[in-house]
Design an enzyme around this catalytic site. Structure first.
Site, short mmCIF file in Angstrom:
data_model
loop_
_atom_site.label_atom_id
_atom_site.label_comp_id
_atom_site.label_asym_id
_atom_site.label_seq_id
_atom_site.Cartn_x
_atom_site.Cartn_y
_atom_site.Cartn_z
N CYS A 131 0.82 -1.21 0.00
CA CYS A 131 0.00 0.00 0.00
C CYS A 131 0.85 1.26 0.00
O CYS A 131 0.39 2.32 -0.40
CB CYS A 131 -0.97 -0.01 1.17
SG CYS A 131 -0.21 0.17 2.79
N CYS A 138 12.15 9.90 -8.79
CA CYS A 138 10.87 9.34 -8.37
C CYS A 138 10.72 9.65 -6.88
O CYS A 138 11.37 10.57 -6.38
CB CYS A 138 10.82 7.83 -8.64
SG CYS A 138 12.08 6.89 -7.77
#
EC number: 2.7.7.80
Length: 453
Positions: free
Chosen positions: A248, A410
Site C-alpha cells: 500500500c 521518483c
C-alpha cells in the site's frame, strides 16, 4: 580550479560516509538478529513464561460479571452467541500481526466484543502517513511503537481486555514462541515472506490463521488451517516474483477498504472462537470497493502433496522466508540498487551542479503522485511510458541533444533507476543519471518544506 577539487573531494567523502552508514545499519541489523537468536536459543520454555514473548494465560472465567452483561448485552441476546459465546470470547486469546490499516480495526472490534487477551505484533513506529487508515493511532503518539500506541487506545475502549505488546519483527527464531499460546492468529501484514512464515508456524502449532489484505480499492479475506481447509502454501506453493508484488506504500489504499477487511477479520476470529456461523475456510471473500461488490469464491482444498500441511510434509521447521521469497519481510522502503553511487547523482550534486543549467528533469512517478507535489522544472513521464517508449513522442527532439544532461527522479530513488537502465540502453552516449533517494532525499537534504508522502 581549487573550488572544483574541493567540491569533488567533498562529494567523494559524502558518498563514502553514506556507504559506511548503510553498511553500519546492515551490520547492526545482523547483530540484533544474532542476539535475538542466541537469546531465544538459550532460554527454556519455562524461562520464556511471563515475559513479552509469552502468550497470555490466567484463570478460566466460568461466569459473566454484571459489567460484562451490561457491556455486551446487545450480542448476548443473539441466539447463536449468548452467554456461552461470551465466555468463550472472554477466555480466548488472539494474536494480531501488524497494527496497521487491517490490524487496527480488527483489534478494535475484538477488544470491544470482549476478547479476553490480545497480542499485538508490530516492529514499526507511528507516523503521519498512517492516520487515514490506522485508526487506533493519534497525532500525540507519533514516533511511538505501533503496538504500544494501539494498546493505549484499546485500554481506553475496553479496560477489561488484557493486551500484550510484541514490539518487534517476527523471525523464524521467535515466531513459534510468540504464537504458541494464542488461540487464533490474524495476518494483517503487508508482505509475502511474513505470510509464509505465519502460515507455516500456524500449521506447526495447529492455529487457525485469519488472513486479510487490502490494496487500492480492493480487499481479500480467507481463513487458513481451519478444519479441513488449506494452508497458505496449498494455494501459493511458489512465491510470486518480487516485481509483481505491490504494497500500500507504493500502490495506495483507501482507509475505508482496510477498515472493511479488518472488521471482517475480527468477525471471522469471533466465529472461530465461539463456534458459530460458517467460517470462511476453503473460500475467498473478494471486496471491490469501487462498485461495493462482495464475491465469495471457492479456493482449492488441501493440497495432498503440500510441503507443509500434508501427511508427509517436507518442511518440518521454519526457514529463511526472505531468501525463499526473494524479498524483504517488511513494507518499509527497501532500496533498489541497480547502479553504484558513482553512476548516480546525490540531490546535493544535482542542486549544486545541474539544477541551474540546461537539463531535462524527468519525474517517473504516476500522474496522480506527480500532482501531489513536484519540482518546478520536472516533466512528468510515468515509468510505464518510459518502458514502452511512448515518451519518445513527447521528448524525442530534446533527447536528440547528446550534450543535454538527463536526470530522472521518483519518490524514493527506486523506479528512477529502472528508467535510467532503459534510457541508457536506448541512448548510450547521453549523460543519464537518477537522484539517489528521490524526493524523500530532496526534502531531507535540500528543502525541508517540500512535502513528502
Amino acid at each position: 580550479m581549487m573550488e572544483s577539487a574541493v567540491d569533488s573531494e567533498r562529494t567523494m567523502l559524502k558518498r563514502e560516509i553514506a556507504d559506511l552508514r548503510a553498511a553500519l545499519n546492515q551490520k547492526e541489523q545482523c547483530l540484533r538478529e544474532l542476539e535475538d537468536s542466541v537469546s531465544f536459543a538459550t532460554r527454556s520454555e519455562q524461562e520464556v513464561v511471563g515475559n513479552d514473548l509469552e502468550s497470555p494465560g490466567g484463570a478460566v472465567h466460568t461466569k459473566l460479571t454484571n459489567d460484562d452483561i451490561a457491556r455486551y448485552s446487545r450480542q448476548l441476546i443473539l441466539p447463536d452467541f449468548g452467554v456461552q459465546g461470551q465466555l468463550k470470547l472472554k477466555n480466548s486469546s488472539v494474536l494480531i500481526v501488524g497494527m496497521g490499516g487491517l490490524g487496527c480495526p480488527a483489534a478494535q472490534y475484538l477488544a470491544a466484543a470482549g476478547c479476553g487477551h490480545l497480542g499485538l505484533v508490530d516492529y514499526d513506529e507511528v507516523e503521519r502517513s498512517n492516520f487515514h487508515r490506522q485508526i487506533l493511532h493519534s497525532e500525540d503518539r507519533c514516533g511511538m511503537s505501533k503496538a504500544e500506541s494501539a494498546r493505549i487506545a484499546l485500554n481506553e475502549l475496553n479496560p477489561h481486555c488484557e493486551i500484550h505488546c510484541h514490539s518487534r519483527m517476527l523471525y523464524p527464531h521467535n515466531a513459534m514462541h510468540i504464537i504458541r499460546g494464542y488461540d487464533v492468529v490474524l495476518d494483517c501484514t503487508d508482505n509475502v515472506p511474513t505470510r509464509y512464515l505465519l502460515s507455516d508456524a500456524c500449521v506447526m502449532l495447529n492455529k487457525p490463521l485469519v488472513s486479510g489484505s487490502a490494496l487500492k480499492m480492493d480487499g481479500q479475506l480467507t481463513v487458513y488451517n481451519y478444519g479441513n481447509g488449506p494452508c497458505y502454501r496449498c494455494i501459493f506453493p511458489v512465491p510470486p516474483p518480487p516485481e509483481a508484488v505491490t504494497n500500500c506504500g507504493d500502490g495506495g489504499v483507501l482507509g475505508a477498504v482496510t477498515g472493511t477487511i479488518g472488521a471482517m477479520q475480527a468477525l471471522e476470529a469471533i466465529k472461530v472462537i465461539v463456534g458459530m456461523g460458517d467460517v470462511l475456510a476453503g473460500r475467498l471473500l473478494i471486496f471491490d470497493g469501487s462498485s461495493c461488490v462482495f464475491r465469495n469464491i471457492r479456493i482449492r482444498s488441501k493440497r495432498p502433496n503440500c510441503h507443509m500441511c500434508s501427511a508427509q510434509p517436507l518442511i518440518t521447521e521454519l526457514i529463511n522466508y526472505e531468501m525463499f521469497c526473494g524479498m524483504h519481510a517488511t513494507d518499509k522502503n527497501n532500496p533498489t540498487l541497480l547502479f553504484s553511487t558513482d553512476e548516480r547523482l546525490s540531490v546535493e550534486e544535482y542542486h549544486r551542479k545541474i539544477q541551474a543549467k540546461p537539463h531535462l528533469l524527468i519525474d517517473v512517478r504516476p500522474t496522480a503522485e506527480f500532482e501531489i507535489c513536484q519540482l518546478p522544472e520536472a516533466v512528468n513521464v510515468p515509468l510505464v511510458e518510459i518502458l514502452d517508449d511512448s515518451y519518445l513522442k513527447r521528448l524525442g527532439k530534446q533527447l536528440e541533444d547528446k550534450e543535454l544532461p538527463v536526470v530522472l527522479l521518483c519518490r524514493r530513488g527506486n523506479d528512477s533507476q529502472i528508467a535510467v537502465q532503459h534510457l541508457r540502453n536506448r541512448f548510450p552516449k547521453h549523460f543519464v543519471r537518477d537522484l539517489i533517494g528521490g524526493l524523500h532525499a530532496w526534502t531531507s537534504n535540500i528543502d525541508p518544506n517540500f512535502p513528502i508522502y
